[in-house]
Design a protein around this motif. Structure first.
Motif, short mmCIF file in Angstrom:
data_model
loop_
_atom_site.label_atom_id
_atom_site.label_comp_id
_atom_site.label_asym_id
_atom_site.label_seq_id
_atom_site.Cartn_x
_atom_site.Cartn_y
_atom_site.Cartn_z
N ILE A 168 -2.55 -6.22 -4.33
CA ILE A 168 -2.76 -7.47 -3.59
C ILE A 168 -1.88 -8.54 -4.21
CG2 ILE A 168 -4.45 -9.21 -2.92
CD1 ILE A 168 -6.61 -7.00 -3.33
N MET A 169 -0.99 -9.10 -3.41
CA MET A 169 -0.09 -10.15 -3.88
C MET A 169 -0.62 -11.49 -3.39
SD MET A 169 3.38 -8.14 -3.03
CE MET A 169 3.48 -6.43 -3.52
N PRO A 170 -1.12 -12.31 -4.33
CA PRO A 170 -1.73 -13.59 -3.93
C PRO A 170 -0.69 -14.69 -3.77
CG PRO A 170 -1.95 -13.28 -6.27
CD PRO A 170 -1.28 -12.03 -5.75
N LYS A 171 -1.13 -15.76 -3.13
CA LYS A 171 -0.27 -16.95 -3.04
C LYS A 171 -0.18 -17.62 -4.39
CE LYS A 171 -1.52 -17.56 1.76
NZ LYS A 171 -2.41 -18.22 2.69
N THR A 172 -1.27 -17.58 -5.15
CA THR A 172 -1.27 -18.11 -6.52
C THR A 172 -2.20 -17.25 -7.36
OG1 THR A 172 -1.66 -20.06 -7.90
CG2 THR A 172 -3.11 -19.77 -6.03
N GLY A 173 -1.85 -17.04 -8.62
CA GLY A 173 -2.69 -16.25 -9.51
C GLY A 173 -2.14 -14.87 -9.76
N LYS A 174 -2.97 -14.04 -10.38
CA LYS A 174 -2.51 -12.71 -10.78
C LYS A 174 -2.67 -11.69 -9.67
CE LYS A 174 -6.83 -11.08 -12.74
NZ LYS A 174 -7.40 -10.19 -13.68
N MET A 175 -1.86 -10.64 -9.73
CA MET A 175 -1.95 -9.55 -8.78
C MET A 175 -3.11 -8.64 -9.14
SD MET A 175 2.01 -8.42 -8.06
CE MET A 175 1.49 -6.82 -7.62
N PHE A 176 -3.73 -8.06 -8.12
CA PHE A 176 -4.79 -7.08 -8.30
C PHE A 176 -4.32 -5.75 -7.75
CE2 PHE A 176 -6.98 -11.17 -7.89
CZ PHE A 176 -7.82 -11.14 -8.98
N ALA A 177 -4.74 -4.66 -8.39
CA ALA A 177 -4.39 -3.32 -7.92
C ALA A 177 -5.62 -2.44 -8.00
CB ALA A 177 -3.27 -2.74 -8.75
N ASP A 178 -5.73 -1.50 -7.07
CA ASP A 178 -6.83 -0.55 -7.08
C ASP A 178 -6.40 0.66 -6.25
OD1 ASP A 178 -9.26 0.52 -7.76
OD2 ASP A 178 -10.46 -1.07 -6.86
N LYS A 179 -7.31 1.63 -6.10
CA LYS A 179 -6.96 2.84 -5.37
C LYS A 179 -8.21 3.55 -4.87
CE LYS A 179 -6.82 5.43 -9.67
NZ LYS A 179 -5.97 6.15 -10.60
N ILE A 180 -8.00 4.44 -3.90
CA ILE A 180 -9.03 5.35 -3.42
C ILE A 180 -8.45 6.76 -3.59
CG2 ILE A 180 -10.33 6.18 -1.43
CD1 ILE A 180 -10.23 3.37 -0.28
N VAL A 181 -9.17 7.61 -4.33
CA VAL A 181 -8.71 8.98 -4.58
C VAL A 181 -9.43 9.92 -3.62
CG1 VAL A 181 -8.56 10.82 -6.29
CG2 VAL A 181 -8.32 8.44 -7.01
N VAL B 93 0.85 -1.19 0.00
CA VAL B 93 0.00 0.00 0.00
C VAL B 93 0.88 1.24 0.00
CG1 VAL B 93 -0.24 -0.05 2.52
CG2 VAL B 93 -1.94 1.11 1.18
N PHE B 94 0.46 2.28 -0.74
CA PHE B 94 1.21 3.53 -0.71
C PHE B 94 0.27 4.71 -0.95
CE2 PHE B 94 1.38 2.30 -5.16
CZ PHE B 94 1.34 3.48 -5.89
N VAL B 95 0.69 5.87 -0.41
CA VAL B 95 -0.04 7.12 -0.59
C VAL B 95 0.76 7.97 -1.57
CG1 VAL B 95 -0.84 9.25 0.52
CG2 VAL B 95 -1.03 7.07 1.72
N ALA B 96 0.08 8.47 -2.60
CA ALA B 96 0.73 9.30 -3.61
C ALA B 96 0.00 10.62 -3.74
CB ALA B 96 0.75 8.59 -4.96
N ALA B 97 0.77 11.69 -3.96
CA ALA B 97 0.20 12.98 -4.33
C ALA B 97 0.13 13.01 -5.85
CB ALA B 97 1.08 14.12 -3.81
N GLU B 98 -1.02 13.38 -6.39
CA GLU B 98 -1.21 13.40 -7.84
C GLU B 98 -1.70 14.78 -8.25
OE1 GLU B 98 -3.96 10.19 -8.52
OE2 GLU B 98 -2.39 8.69 -8.30
N TYR B 99 -1.05 15.35 -9.27
CA TYR B 99 -1.39 16.69 -9.73
C TYR B 99 -1.01 16.85 -11.19
CZ TYR B 99 3.58 17.44 -8.92
OH TYR B 99 4.94 17.32 -8.94
N GLU B 100 -1.51 17.92 -11.80
CA GLU B 100 -1.23 18.22 -13.21
C GLU B 100 -0.27 19.40 -13.30
OE1 GLU B 100 -4.82 18.94 -15.38
OE2 GLU B 100 -5.69 17.02 -14.82
N THR B 101 0.56 19.41 -14.33
CA THR B 101 1.42 20.55 -14.67
C THR B 101 1.30 20.79 -16.17
OG1 THR B 101 3.36 19.13 -15.01
CG2 THR B 101 3.08 20.08 -12.81
#
Length: 167
Positions: free
Chosen positions: A143-156, A82-90
């Protein structure tokens, strides 16, 4: 009559095939999990907002990160990054992402947390684009599973703004 090696090969092939089928079914079972994580990030203080000698803007802030990621864990979850990122436009880039904090959640028992911290990584923009800049704080997880593919998502989380002047 079949030889010993022929029979051993048949048993081994059957065993490996059954293991592959079981791993595939286990991986597919994760698709039925509908997680509903929650998170909140509060900026308590802008510790400093300055222009570096090379002309880049730098920000240091104190954060409260609270989250309940327990719904991400199933029997097939090994750990969650898990990580927190600052996201902005330039003007140069449509999306800038700067990681401020990260962690590894090893088990469901550690999935509810509250952290009071300064940004772990430097919040630096190449140029002087951060004065009065609106930005989002986004909690990302993988999400790193024991078997299968990784899943990723976020809350903005929207509605954050940097000061108009350096401090």
């Amino acid at each position: 009559m079949h030889s010993f090696w022929y029979r051993a090969n048949a048993v081994l092939t059957f065993g490996v095939t059954m293991l592959a089928v079981m791993c595939t079914l286990a991986s597919l079972s994760d698709n039925f999990n509908l997680p509903s994580p929650s998170a909140e990030v509060k900026i308590l203080n802008i510790n400093w907002f300055q222009k570096q000698a090379n002309g880049n803007d730098e920000v240091s802030m104190t954060l409260n990160v609270s989250s309940d990621l327990s719904s991400l864990f199933t029997w097939n979850t090994k750990q969650v990054f898990v990580f927190v990122a600052a996201e902005y436009e330039t003007p140069q880039n449509a999306l800038n992402q700067v990681s401020l904090w990260d962690g590894i959640i090893p088990s469901k028992e550690h999935s509810k947390f509250w952290i009071h911290t300064t940004n772990k990584y430097r919040f630096v923009d190449q140029g002087s684009n951060l004065k009065g800049k609106d930005f989002n704080l986004t909690l990302h997880w993988h999400i790193m599973p024991k078997t299968g593919k990784m899943f990723a998502d976020k809350i903005v989380m929207t509605g954050y703004r940097l000061p108009e002047e350096y401090r």
